[in-house]
Design a protein around this motif. Structure first.
Motif, PDB file in Angstrom:
ATOM      1  N   ALA A   1      -7.107   4.575   8.722  1.00 19.10           N
ATOM      2  CA  ALA A   1      -6.881   4.043   7.378  1.00 19.10           C
ATOM      3  C   ALA A   1      -8.064   3.159   6.971  1.00 19.10           C
ATOM      4  O   ALA A   1      -8.880   2.748   7.800  1.00 19.10           O
ATOM      5  CB  ALA A   1      -5.585   3.252   7.331  1.00 19.10           C
TER       6      ALA A   1
ATOM      7  N   GLY B   1       0.824  -1.203   0.000  1.00 16.98           N
ATOM      8  CA  GLY B   1       0.000   0.000   0.000  1.00 16.98           C
ATOM      9  C   GLY B   1       0.854   1.246   0.000  1.00 16.98           C
ATOM     10  O   GLY B   1       2.088   1.176   0.022  1.00 16.98           O
TER      11      GLY B   1
ATOM     12  N   ASP C   1      -1.343  10.510   6.214  1.00 20.37           N
ATOM     13  CA  ASP C   1      -1.820   9.391   7.035  1.00 20.37           C
ATOM     14  C   ASP C   1      -1.159   9.355   8.402  1.00 20.37           C
ATOM     15  O   ASP C   1      -1.792   9.006   9.399  1.00 20.37           O
ATOM     16  CB  ASP C   1      -1.542   8.064   6.315  1.00 20.37           C
ATOM     17  CG  ASP C   1      -2.155   8.020   4.937  1.00 20.37           C
ATOM     18  OD1 ASP C   1      -3.376   8.254   4.832  1.00 20.37           O
ATOM     19  OD2 ASP C   1      -1.413   7.771   3.962  1.00 20.37           O
TER      20      ASP C   1
ATOM     21  N   GLN D   1      -5.018  -0.375   2.857  1.00 24.40           N
ATOM     22  CA  GLN D   1      -4.011   0.553   3.393  1.00 24.40           C
ATOM     23  C   GLN D   1      -3.790   0.366   4.892  1.00 24.40           C
ATOM     24  O   GLN D   1      -2.762   0.770   5.424  1.00 24.40           O
ATOM     25  CB  GLN D   1      -4.455   1.997   3.124  1.00 24.40           C
ATOM     26  CG  GLN D   1      -3.378   3.036   3.410  1.00 24.40           C
ATOM     27  CD  GLN D   1      -3.914   4.452   3.283  1.00 24.40           C
ATOM     28  OE1 GLN D   1      -5.111   4.686   3.414  1.00 24.40           O
ATOM     29  NE2 GLN D   1      -3.038   5.383   3.026  1.00 24.40           N
TER      30      GLN D   1
END
Length: 300
Positions: free
Chosen positions: A266, A93, A144, A270
């Motif tokens: 997430a 990912g 993220d 991912q």
């Protein structure tokens, strides 16, 4: 015959160096202070070198300690990398990581390179910026994982930690006690800088700012050129051209720097990649054990 260095002793040394205190290191390692002190003595006896200067204010690395530290990081990192490579599985990912420049020019980039080797199916997209901008991009969903100053990020951190800062000057630096202290300062919303000025004010030390920059390399270059002194994280001290200052120069105790690890929830494939990076950062930054399925703070 050359003996191998004991990795458990090296881990204790690295933890003490990063926390700046035996007590804090003992807490992080879940050991008693006496056990930590004994391990430090064993390492110093094995190497025949004094690695730490101890005082009521904490500990500081000696020249030998500064020389050993990057090797210790490499040895411990290689052991961890072997375990990661063997357990990488099918983790894949893209993970978007944001971090401060102070972290980005230290040892973490080299560690992230090792992460990419251990997890070749995980693509990292790295953004280096200030805490305020990183906070905004995290809230917008453009990042993220973020490593930034928790006081400047509008989100709840998954983890927080503190690292010691060090007074540094050029190798040939000598302070003139009759003159104001020449200071190379960080510009912008830098909380460390205010703490530095507060420490000088409380110590009754006059100063003058000779250079201000928001760029860490610019601050490092100004210090190397002998323009003045500054405070830096251990990993940003260029030992070939700088030296750590302290009691001998009648400087007050340097402040500390606060950091936080922030994450967004997430989704889908991912999830495994984001959590793998999170565990990696915990290990590399010596933040203790991070659960395989941590609770990610809400970004609302």
């Amino acid at each position: 015959m050359t003996r191998d260095l004991d990795s458990s002793l090296l881990r204790t040394f690295v933890t003490v160096a990063e926390t700046g205190a035996v007590g804090a290191a003992a807490s992080r390692l879940a050991r008693t202070q006496a056990a930590v002190s004994m391990q430090l003595r064993r390492l110093e006896e094995d190497l025949g070198q004094r690695l730490l200067d101890r005082s009521p204010r904490g500990v500081q690395l000696t020249e030998a300690g500064h020389l050993l530290l990057p090797y210790a990081h490499t040895i411990l990192g290689a052991s961890a990398d072997a375990r990661r490579a063997l357990s990488a599985g099918q983790v894949s990912g893209t993970v978007r990581l944001g971090m401060l420049e102070d972290i980005a020019v230290g040892r973490l980039p080299r560690a992230l390179r090792r992460f990419s080797i251990a997890y070749p199916r995980v693509a990292l997209e790295i953004v280096v910026d200030g805490s305020v901008t990183l906070s905004k991009r995290l809230a917008e969903g453009a990042l993220d994982v973020v490593v930034a100053d928790p006081a400047l990020v509008e989100a709840a951190p998954l983890l927080t930690w503190t690292q010691p800062l060090f007074w540094v000057g050029a190798r040939g630096y000598g302070r003139d006690a009759d003159e104001p202290l020449a200071l190379v300062a960080f510009g912008g919303p830098c909380l460390w800088q205010q703490n530095v000025l507060t420490a000088l004010r409380r110590a009754g030390i006059a100063w003058r700012i000779v250079c201000t920059s928001t760029s860490l390399p610019a601050v490092q270059s100004a210090v190397e050129a002998g323009l003045g002194v500054s405070v830096l994280l251990e990993g940003n001290i260029r030992s070939e051209s700088m030296r750590i200052l302290g009691r001998a120069e009648n400087l007050p105790e340097a402040p500390t720097a606060d950091f936080g690890l922030f994450m967004r929830e997430a989704a889908g494939a991912q999830v495994a990649a984001v959590r793998t990076l999170q565990r990696f950062l915990c290990e590399e930054l010596h933040l203790g054990f991070c659960e395989s399925e941590p609770r990610v703070p809400s970004m609302e």
